[in-house]
Design a protein around this motif. Structure first.
Motif, PDB file in Angstrom:
ATOM      1  N   MET A   1     -38.100   4.509 -57.549  1.00  0.00           N
ATOM      2  CA  MET A   1     -37.457   5.239 -57.446  1.00  0.00           C
ATOM      3  C   MET A   1     -36.378   4.981 -56.307  1.00  0.00           C
ATOM      4  N   GLU A   2     -35.561   5.637 -56.246  1.00  0.00           N
ATOM      5  CA  GLU A   2     -34.502   4.948 -54.991  1.00  0.00           C
ATOM      6  C   GLU A   2     -34.099   5.650 -54.105  1.00  0.00           C
ATOM      7  N   ASN A   3     -34.100   4.944 -52.637  1.00  0.00           N
ATOM      8  CA  ASN A   3     -34.444   4.856 -51.242  1.00  0.00           C
ATOM      9  C   ASN A   3     -32.865   6.343 -50.573  1.00  0.00           C
ATOM     10  N   HIS A   4     -34.103   6.746 -50.531  1.00  0.00           N
ATOM     11  CA  HIS A   4     -32.313   8.173 -50.050  1.00  0.00           C
ATOM     12  C   HIS A   4     -32.350   7.800 -48.474  1.00  0.00           C
ATOM     13  N   ASN A   5     -33.156   6.828 -47.590  1.00  0.00           N
ATOM     14  CA  ASN A   5     -33.174   6.710 -46.014  1.00  0.00           C
ATOM     15  C   ASN A   5     -31.148   7.026 -45.943  1.00  0.00           C
ATOM     16  N   LEU A   6     -31.387   7.725 -45.190  1.00  0.00           N
ATOM     17  CA  LEU A   6     -29.764   7.887 -43.995  1.00  0.00           C
ATOM     18  C   LEU A   6     -29.397   7.091 -44.260  1.00  0.00           C
ATOM     19  N   THR A   7     -29.931   5.598 -44.053  1.00  0.00           N
ATOM     20  CA  THR A   7     -29.231   4.221 -43.030  1.00  0.00           C
ATOM     21  C   THR A   7     -29.285   3.318 -44.721  1.00  0.00           C
ATOM     22  N   HIS A   8     -29.671   3.760 -45.374  1.00  0.00           N
ATOM     23  CA  HIS A   8     -28.870   3.418 -47.030  1.00  0.00           C
ATOM     24  C   HIS A   8     -28.362   3.966 -47.160  1.00  0.00           C
ATOM     25  N   GLU A  36     -38.069  14.843 -42.966  1.00  0.00           N
ATOM     26  CA  GLU A  36     -39.310  14.560 -43.338  1.00  0.00           C
ATOM     27  C   GLU A  36     -38.648  15.721 -44.558  1.00  0.00           C
ATOM     28  N   VAL A  37     -37.789  15.763 -45.372  1.00  0.00           N
ATOM     29  CA  VAL A  37     -37.801  16.297 -46.377  1.00  0.00           C
ATOM     30  C   VAL A  37     -37.763  15.173 -47.471  1.00  0.00           C
ATOM     31  N   ASN A  38     -37.226  13.890 -47.195  1.00  0.00           N
ATOM     32  CA  ASN A  38     -37.354  12.707 -47.733  1.00  0.00           C
ATOM     33  C   ASN A  38     -38.925  12.557 -47.934  1.00  0.00           C
ATOM     34  N   ALA A  39     -39.003  12.020 -47.026  1.00  0.00           N
ATOM     35  CA  ALA A  39     -40.605  11.943 -47.574  1.00  0.00           C
ATOM     36  C   ALA A  39     -41.618  12.799 -48.066  1.00  0.00           C
ATOM     37  N   LEU A  40     -41.592  14.232 -47.904  1.00  0.00           N
ATOM     38  CA  LEU A  40     -42.081  15.087 -48.834  1.00  0.00           C
ATOM     39  C   LEU A  40     -41.433  14.852 -50.167  1.00  0.00           C
ATOM     40  N   ILE A  41     -40.566  14.606 -50.518  1.00  0.00           N
ATOM     41  CA  ILE A  41     -39.811  14.171 -51.709  1.00  0.00           C
ATOM     42  C   ILE A  41     -40.809  13.076 -52.273  1.00  0.00           C
ATOM     43  N   GLN A  42     -40.080  11.804 -51.296  1.00  0.00           N
ATOM     44  CA  GLN A  42     -41.016  10.666 -52.329  1.00  0.00           C
ATOM     45  C   GLN A  42     -42.851  10.716 -52.648  1.00  0.00           C
ATOM     46  N   ASP A  54     -42.599  21.881 -60.180  1.00  0.00           N
ATOM     47  CA  ASP A  54     -40.319  21.077 -60.869  1.00  0.00           C
ATOM     48  C   ASP A  54     -39.688  22.212 -59.394  1.00  0.00           C
ATOM     49  N   ASP A  55     -39.788  23.330 -60.229  1.00  0.00           N
ATOM     50  CA  ASP A  55     -38.606  23.981 -59.238  1.00  0.00           C
ATOM     51  C   ASP A  55     -38.623  23.990 -57.223  1.00  0.00           C
ATOM     52  N   HIS A  56     -39.781  23.667 -57.059  1.00  0.00           N
ATOM     53  CA  HIS A  56     -40.322  23.355 -56.054  1.00  0.00           C
ATOM     54  C   HIS A  56     -39.761  21.470 -55.594  1.00  0.00           C
ATOM     55  N   LEU A  57     -39.377  21.078 -56.173  1.00  0.00           N
ATOM     56  CA  LEU A  57     -39.146  19.553 -55.647  1.00  0.00           C
ATOM     57  C   LEU A  57     -37.605  20.135 -55.895  1.00  0.00           C
ATOM     58  N   THR A  58     -37.450  20.283 -57.363  1.00  0.00           N
ATOM     59  CA  THR A  58     -35.772  21.398 -56.924  1.00  0.00           C
ATOM     60  C   THR A  58     -35.035  21.351 -55.821  1.00  0.00           C
ATOM     61  N   ASP A  59     -35.832  22.445 -55.137  1.00  0.00           N
ATOM     62  CA  ASP A  59     -35.657  23.068 -54.082  1.00  0.00           C
ATOM     63  C   ASP A  59     -35.576  22.033 -53.074  1.00  0.00           C
ATOM     64  N   LEU A  60     -36.626  21.165 -53.471  1.00  0.00           N
ATOM     65  CA  LEU A  60     -36.861  20.219 -51.940  1.00  0.00           C
ATOM     66  C   LEU A  60     -35.061  19.396 -52.280  1.00  0.00           C
ATOM     67  N   ARG A  61     -35.037  18.596 -53.160  1.00  0.00           N
ATOM     68  CA  ARG A  61     -33.615  17.971 -53.104  1.00  0.00           C
ATOM     69  C   ARG A  61     -32.393  18.290 -53.234  1.00  0.00           C
ATOM     70  N   LYS A  62     -32.408  20.338 -53.885  1.00  0.00           N
ATOM     71  CA  LYS A  62     -31.480  20.246 -52.696  1.00  0.00           C
ATOM     72  C   LYS A  62     -31.126  20.515 -51.297  1.00  0.00           C
ATOM     73  N   ARG A  64     -32.479  18.646 -49.463  1.00  0.00           N
ATOM     74  CA  ARG A  64     -31.829  16.925 -48.890  1.00  0.00           C
ATOM     75  C   ARG A  64     -30.683  17.309 -48.968  1.00  0.00           C
ATOM     76  N   VAL A  65     -29.897  17.353 -50.391  1.00  0.00           N
ATOM     77  CA  VAL A  65     -28.398  16.945 -50.223  1.00  0.00           C
ATOM     78  C   VAL A  65     -27.687  17.735 -49.337  1.00  0.00           C
ATOM     79  N   SER A  66     -28.305  18.806 -49.059  1.00  0.00           N
ATOM     80  CA  SER A  66     -27.696  19.841 -48.120  1.00  0.00           C
ATOM     81  C   SER A  66     -27.898  19.379 -46.569  1.00  0.00           C
ATOM     82  N   LEU A  67     -29.319  19.496 -46.266  1.00  0.00           N
ATOM     83  CA  LEU A  67     -28.385  18.203 -44.800  1.00  0.00           C
ATOM     84  C   LEU A  67     -28.029  17.005 -45.091  1.00  0.00           C
ATOM     85  N   LYS A  68     -27.986  16.407 -46.127  1.00  0.00           N
ATOM     86  CA  LYS A  68     -27.342  14.754 -46.326  1.00  0.00           C
ATOM     87  C   LYS A  68     -25.874  15.466 -45.679  1.00  0.00           C
ATOM     88  N   ASP A  69     -25.535  16.584 -46.813  1.00  0.00           N
ATOM     89  CA  ASP A  69     -23.826  16.920 -46.322  1.00  0.00           C
ATOM     90  C   ASP A  69     -23.449  16.805 -44.963  1.00  0.00           C
TER      91      ASP A  69
END
Length: 77
Positions: A1-8, A36-42, A54-62, A64-69
């Motif tokens: 699994m990929e590391n999506h911590n912000l410092t990473h 929090e979103v990242n930890a939930l996805i993990q 799958d839809d909920h997990l996809t929404d969480l990933r979206k 996370r991307v929005s927050l990261k942006d």
């Protein structure tokens, strides 16, 4: 699994991330939400039993991307 911590995700901004986390309330709120979103996805991805759709997990990933942006934009201001 990929590391999506912000410092990473943004190692070149690690010092600024740490400074903003400690000294900027607006950034801190977004950062905590992202983590929090990242930890939930993990949790869902690592679990042997997936307790979400799958839809909920996809929404969480979206989310996370929005927050990261948003965090990246904040850091680059």
């Amino acid at each position: 699994m990929e590391n999506h911590n912000l410092t990473h995700e943004f190692p070149e901004l690690e010092e600024k991330i740490n400074d903003f986390r400690l000294n900027d309330e607006g950034f801190k709120k977004m950062y905590v939400n992202y983590e929090e979103v990242n930890a939930l996805i993990q949790h869902y991805e690592e679990g042997e039993q997936n307790h979400t759709t799958d839809d909920h997990l996809t929404d969480l990933r979206k989310k996370r991307v929005s927050l990261k942006d948003n965090l990246y934009s904040y850091l680059k201001e």
